[in-house]
Enzyme design. Structure first.
Site, PDB file in Angstrom:
ATOM      1  N   ASP A  92      43.891  56.312  71.651  1.00  0.00           N
ATOM      2  CA  ASP A  92      44.622  55.148  72.140  1.00  0.00           C
ATOM      3  C   ASP A  92      43.609  54.109  72.656  1.00  0.00           C
ATOM      4  O   ASP A  92      43.121  54.197  73.778  1.00  0.00           O
ATOM      5  CB  ASP A  92      45.553  55.631  73.272  1.00  0.00           C
ATOM      6  CG  ASP A  92      46.365  54.522  73.900  1.00  0.00           C
ATOM      7  OD1 ASP A  92      46.058  53.338  73.656  1.00  0.00           O
ATOM      8  OD2 ASP A  92      47.292  54.839  74.654  1.00  0.00           O
ATOM      9  N   LYS A  96      33.271  42.111  75.229  1.00  0.00           N
ATOM     10  CA  LYS A  96      33.907  42.155  73.898  1.00  0.00           C
ATOM     11  C   LYS A  96      32.930  42.776  72.900  1.00  0.00           C
ATOM     12  O   LYS A  96      33.300  43.591  72.054  1.00  0.00           O
ATOM     13  CB  LYS A  96      34.301  40.734  73.473  1.00  0.00           C
ATOM     14  CG  LYS A  96      35.079  40.663  72.168  1.00  0.00           C
ATOM     15  CD  LYS A  96      34.207  40.568  70.942  1.00  0.00           C
ATOM     16  CE  LYS A  96      35.029  40.439  69.672  1.00  0.00           C
ATOM     17  NZ  LYS A  96      34.272  40.635  68.446  1.00  0.00           N
ATOM     18  N   GLU A 124      35.610  43.577  61.459  1.00  0.00           N
ATOM     19  CA  GLU A 124      34.656  42.484  61.711  1.00  0.00           C
ATOM     20  C   GLU A 124      33.298  42.716  61.044  1.00  0.00           C
ATOM     21  O   GLU A 124      32.630  43.718  61.329  1.00  0.00           O
ATOM     22  CB  GLU A 124      34.471  42.317  63.231  1.00  0.00           C
ATOM     23  CG  GLU A 124      33.657  41.092  63.565  1.00  0.00           C
ATOM     24  CD  GLU A 124      33.634  40.778  65.050  1.00  0.00           C
ATOM     25  OE1 GLU A 124      34.210  41.535  65.848  1.00  0.00           O
ATOM     26  OE2 GLU A 124      33.014  39.756  65.391  1.00  0.00           O
TER      27      GLU A 124
END
Ligand code: HMG
Length: 425
Positions: A280, A264, A82
């Site tokens: 992970d 987010k 992004e």
């Protein structure tokens, strides 16, 4: 550029950035080779890691420099697709460093596994019997994975809870010190080793035995205190901006639509560093979002408020951060080795502190942009750079073309090409 002067790092070419890192001795020979030769995950290794492999998949690997965390500076590798995420992190790191950097605390670093028992005839009696055998159960768990005990870790506590209607389940939680590992295999092995004993002690049946990603025994807090003068040169404007950022933080506590976007933004940074270190990221995301619901409603994970004198804005972020520096796929990917070199070979606790600090930095930059110029202004600037490159501008032409593009009414490729032609005439 002076030693440790990162101003203008973004304006360098990729080669110049690598040379800068070499000059500052942030790269081992092997990491330099990785960068110069674009070494990535070998296909044969990928084929051993997961199933049905066809090829490998690349993403941009960037650096957010100069994070001052607990008095020491770090360069943070970020893997993200992004635009503006790395720029925002770098920008925040710069401002936060001027104000003293990040301070972090780690309450604990232990993982949790669970065995869910059902059809237990007498829940209270089962609870008593299991607790009476706690020491034996801890020994059984440790005997199932002796290597972690040799490394100074292992199962250290056992707790119980009744959950569900009736309640349906008696859940046994095992608390394990997994040292530098994330510990999924260690814990799953231990939990499976306990099921027979737990079934016998409870008279019930084991439904499943598995690690929990809700790592509430691995909470990490990052805090920063930023002088308002760094928000704007204009004193009134700086105060208004600080107040608006504090309000934005409140909004994320009460409106779940905003909370989701707020978080987010935090994970923009967190995922990028978690990914760069071969960890992970789904586990970290799952734990973080569960923690965001700890008060019964999904809420923003960070908070910002002004100090009493209204001179500073104080930000804080707490998250479960069961991050690893050993085990799993770490060590298989040359880009992960590069990340650990750039980070100065941190242990798991230090890495956790850095990740949460980056999340807070990312949130700071997003909230500042949202409550001032709006998010699009920064995006547009970066978009203009991408368009300039796409139009064929050279490194020297980009700084000439971008300001003209930003002034033009249409920010598109055609305009970029037209303006570039004029520059070249
Ligand atoms: P600016 O003030 O125009 O930046 O902000 P600047 O050009 O004055 O540069 C200041 C410093 O920022 C630079 O210092 C760099 O450290 C960094 P220098 O190196 O020049 O001495 N910087 C860059 N670093 C690398 N590459 C670049 C670059 N540009 C500046 N190209 C900026 C510009 C983009 C930083 C600012 O507008 C910003 O922080 N915007 C927020 C962007 C953001 O949060 N993006 C995430 C994606 S949006 C999203 O998904 C999340 C969100 O929805 C979350 C939420 O709602 O909470 C927003």
């Amino acid at each position: 550029m002076n030693k440790q002067n990162w101003t203008g790092f973004s304006k360098k070419t990729i080669l110049q950035r690598i040379e800068h890192l070499e000059k500052l001795h942030f790269l081992t020979n092997s990491s330099s080779e990785t960068l110069y030769q674009h070494r990535t995950l070998p296909l044969e290794t990928a084929d051993q890691m997961v199933e049905n492999v066809l090829t490998t998949y690349n993403l941009p690997y960037a650096l957010a420099p100069d994070f001052l965390v607990d008095g020491k500076t770090y360069q943070l590798p970020m893997v993200t697709e992004e635009p503006s995420v790395v720029a925002a992190a770098s920008y925040a790191a710069k401002i936060i460093k001027r104000s003293g950097g990040f301070q972090t605390t780690i309450q604990n670093r232990q993982m949790i596994g669970q065995v869910a028992l059902y059809q237990v005839p007498d829940l209270e009696q089962a609870k008593k019997d299991i607790l009476a055998n706690k020491e034996h159960l801890l020994q059984t768990a440790n005997a199932a994975h002796p290597s972690i005990v040799k490394r100074g870790g292992g199962a250290c506590d056992l707790r119980l809870d009744f959950v569900g209607n009736d309640p349906t389940f008696l859940v046994v939680y095992l608390i394990v010190d997994t040292k530098e590992a994330m510990g999924a295999n260690i814990i799953n092995t231990m939990m499976e080793a306990l099921t027979l004993d737990l079934e016998q002690l409870s008279g019930g049946k084991s439904l499943m035995a598995i690690l929990s990603n809700y790592a509430t025994e691995s909470l990490v807090t990052a805090q920063c205190t930023i002088d308002l003068r760094y928000l704007s040169r204009n004193k009134d404007e700086a105060l208004e901006l600080g107040q608006k950022m504090a309000l934005a933080s409140q909004l994320a506590q009460v409106d779940v639509y905003r909370a989701s976007t707020h978080n987010k933004g935090i994970f923009n940074g967190i995922d990028a560093l978690v990914l760069a270190t071969g960890n992970d990221w789904r586990a970290i995301e799952a734990g973080g979002h569960a923690y965001a619901c700890r008060n019964g409603q999904y809420q923003g994970l960070s908070s910002w408020h002004l100090d009493e004198q209204q001179h500073q804005i104080i930000g804080q972020l707490t998250l479960p951060m069961p991050i690893a520096t050993k085990g799993g796929s770490i060590g298989l990917n040359p880009n992960v080795a590069l990340s650990f070199d750039l980070l100065g070979q941190p242990d798991a606790k230090t890495l956790a502190r850095l990740i949460v600090s980056l999340g807070l930095a990312q949130n700071f930059a997003a909230l500042k942009a949202l409550t001032s110029s709006g998010i699009q202004a920064g995006h547009m600037k970066l978009q203009a750079k991408s368009l300039a490159l796409l139009a064929g501008a050279s490194e020297k032409e980009v700084p000439l073309l971008v300001p003209q593009l930003l002034k033009s009414p249409h920010l598109n490729l055609e305009t970029a090409q037209e303006l570039l032609e004029k520059i070249r005439q």
